[in-house]
Design a protein around this motif. Sequence first.
Motif, PDB file in Angstrom:
ATOM      1  N   ALA A  68      -1.182  -1.165  -1.014  1.00 32.54           N
ATOM      2  CA  ALA A  68       0.095  -1.226  -0.300  1.00 32.54           C
ATOM      3  C   ALA A  68       0.027  -0.267   0.884  1.00 32.54           C
ATOM      4  O   ALA A  68      -0.996   0.347   1.157  1.00 32.54           O
ATOM      5  CB  ALA A  68       1.238  -0.866  -1.239  1.00 32.54           C
ATOM      6  N   SER A  69       1.135  -0.156   1.563  1.00 33.05           N
ATOM      7  CA  SER A  69       1.242   0.821   2.650  1.00 33.05           C
ATOM      8  C   SER A  69       2.582   1.525   2.546  1.00 33.05           C
ATOM      9  O   SER A  69       3.551   0.999   1.985  1.00 33.05           O
ATOM     10  CB  SER A  69       1.112   0.135   4.019  1.00 33.05           C
ATOM     11  OG  SER A  69       2.200  -0.743   4.246  1.00 33.05           O
ATOM     12  N   VAL A  70       2.642   2.745   3.062  1.00 39.17           N
ATOM     13  CA  VAL A  70       3.876   3.504   3.105  1.00 39.17           C
ATOM     14  C   VAL A  70       4.124   3.928   4.547  1.00 39.17           C
ATOM     15  O   VAL A  70       3.192   4.295   5.271  1.00 39.17           O
ATOM     16  CB  VAL A  70       3.814   4.742   2.182  1.00 39.17           C
ATOM     17  CG1 VAL A  70       2.659   5.660   2.561  1.00 39.17           C
ATOM     18  CG2 VAL A  70       5.133   5.517   2.222  1.00 39.17           C
ATOM     19  N   LYS A 106       5.538   6.684  10.618  1.00 38.64           N
ATOM     20  CA  LYS A 106       4.091   6.869  10.477  1.00 38.64           C
ATOM     21  C   LYS A 106       3.597   6.136   9.239  1.00 38.64           C
ATOM     22  O   LYS A 106       4.041   6.418   8.127  1.00 38.64           O
ATOM     23  CB  LYS A 106       3.754   8.361  10.377  1.00 38.64           C
ATOM     24  CG  LYS A 106       2.257   8.634  10.302  1.00 38.64           C
ATOM     25  CD  LYS A 106       1.976  10.126  10.245  1.00 38.64           C
ATOM     26  CE  LYS A 106       0.479  10.407  10.152  1.00 38.64           C
ATOM     27  NZ  LYS A 106       0.193  11.859  10.106  1.00 38.64           N
ATOM     28  N   MET A 107       2.648   5.196   9.420  1.00 43.67           N
ATOM     29  CA  MET A 107       2.164   4.365   8.323  1.00 43.67           C
ATOM     30  C   MET A 107       0.869   4.912   7.734  1.00 43.67           C
ATOM     31  O   MET A 107       0.028   5.466   8.440  1.00 43.67           O
ATOM     32  CB  MET A 107       1.944   2.925   8.785  1.00 43.67           C
ATOM     33  CG  MET A 107       1.660   1.970   7.636  1.00 43.67           C
ATOM     34  SD  MET A 107       1.265   0.286   8.178  1.00 43.67           S
ATOM     35  CE  MET A 107      -0.433   0.510   8.717  1.00 43.67           C
ATOM     36  N   GLU A 108       0.715   4.708   6.409  1.00 39.06           N
ATOM     37  CA  GLU A 108      -0.490   5.129   5.699  1.00 39.06           C
ATOM     38  C   GLU A 108      -0.799   4.092   4.624  1.00 39.06           C
ATOM     39  O   GLU A 108       0.121   3.575   3.963  1.00 39.06           O
ATOM     40  CB  GLU A 108      -0.254   6.498   5.050  1.00 39.06           C
ATOM     41  CG  GLU A 108      -1.435   7.034   4.280  1.00 39.06           C
ATOM     42  CD  GLU A 108      -1.129   8.379   3.644  1.00 39.06           C
ATOM     43  OE1 GLU A 108      -1.902   8.804   2.756  1.00 39.06           O
ATOM     44  OE2 GLU A 108      -0.107   8.997   4.022  1.00 39.06           O
ATOM     45  N   LEU A 109      -2.057   3.754   4.423  1.00 42.30           N
ATOM     46  CA  LEU A 109      -2.454   2.805   3.400  1.00 42.30           C
ATOM     47  C   LEU A 109      -2.527   3.501   2.040  1.00 42.30           C
ATOM     48  O   LEU A 109      -2.893   4.682   1.946  1.00 42.30           O
ATOM     49  CB  LEU A 109      -3.810   2.176   3.732  1.00 42.30           C
ATOM     50  CG  LEU A 109      -3.858   1.338   5.016  1.00 42.30           C
ATOM     51  CD1 LEU A 109      -5.264   0.793   5.244  1.00 42.30           C
ATOM     52  CD2 LEU A 109      -2.848   0.186   4.951  1.00 42.30           C
ATOM     53  N   ILE A 110      -2.174   2.757   0.989  1.00 37.80           N
ATOM     54  CA  ILE A 110      -2.136   3.303  -0.372  1.00 37.80           C
ATOM     55  C   ILE A 110      -2.992   2.432  -1.285  1.00 37.80           C
ATOM     56  O   ILE A 110      -2.955   1.205  -1.204  1.00 37.80           O
ATOM     57  CB  ILE A 110      -0.702   3.297  -0.944  1.00 37.80           C
ATOM     58  CG1 ILE A 110       0.249   4.085  -0.058  1.00 37.80           C
ATOM     59  CG2 ILE A 110      -0.683   3.841  -2.362  1.00 37.80           C
ATOM     60  CD1 ILE A 110       1.688   3.911  -0.456  1.00 37.80           C
ATOM     61  N   GLU A 111      -3.726   3.077  -2.169  1.00 40.23           N
ATOM     62  CA  GLU A 111      -4.437   2.344  -3.221  1.00 40.23           C
ATOM     63  C   GLU A 111      -4.336   3.143  -4.507  1.00 40.23           C
ATOM     64  O   GLU A 111      -4.869   4.245  -4.606  1.00 40.23           O
ATOM     65  CB  GLU A 111      -5.903   2.114  -2.844  1.00 40.23           C
ATOM     66  CG  GLU A 111      -6.599   1.143  -3.792  1.00 40.23           C
ATOM     67  CD  GLU A 111      -7.917   0.628  -3.248  1.00 40.23           C
ATOM     68  OE1 GLU A 111      -8.657   0.024  -4.017  1.00 40.23           O
ATOM     69  OE2 GLU A 111      -8.186   0.852  -2.044  1.00 40.23           O
TER      70      GLU A 111
END
Length: 206
Positions: free
Chosen positions: A163-165, A170-175
């Motif tokens: 997902a992403s937050v 400001k966006m950041e990828l999440i796993e």
Amino acid sequence: MNKGLLFSCLFAVSFVAQSSPISLEYQGFYQRLKQVNKGHYPLIELVFSVPKDNGCIIQDGFISTEKERFPLTITAEQRVFIPFDERLKSDRALINLQMENDASLCGVAMQIRAKRPMIDYGKADLLAIQSQMDELLHSMQGFPMRYFTDDIAGVSFEFVEPASVTIDGKMELIEGTYRLSRQHINTMTKLSFSREPNVISPWINH
């Protein structure tokens, strides 16, 4: 022991079975549920589940007393819904879980979670969840939570799929797991995920 990791995964290993099937006194669950029910925690709940590690797969579950037997609701994720009932405590009920394999390495875990995970959160939303998690944890001091005397380090968000937050643009990828510290919550304004978190729980950093 890495207590922070233990908490983020299971909160605390609380009821460990020694043989198959798992059979545990209802009273232990009742005491924890009583602490939740006597407080005001509209945003969080106490969840019981059986981790699938070591081949611990539930086949069936029920509550039993000397005279009665009641079915338990169990989800595909092996969350076990346990009722809060004074009569079951008085009748010395047992929580029974039949496992597919030998249950000697299986147990029931409990975890504080947000009741309704959402995609969008404002600062006030996260502060309210964090505050209720702090309050409930403090009310549950004593075994097996004797180590967790401080406020939580923040809030942990678990995702089954990537997902992403986006925080304040400001966006950041999440796993897997995304953790938001108290300091970050205090300075942010708005948070949005690309998908709903599977679990939102306290982040303990000991």
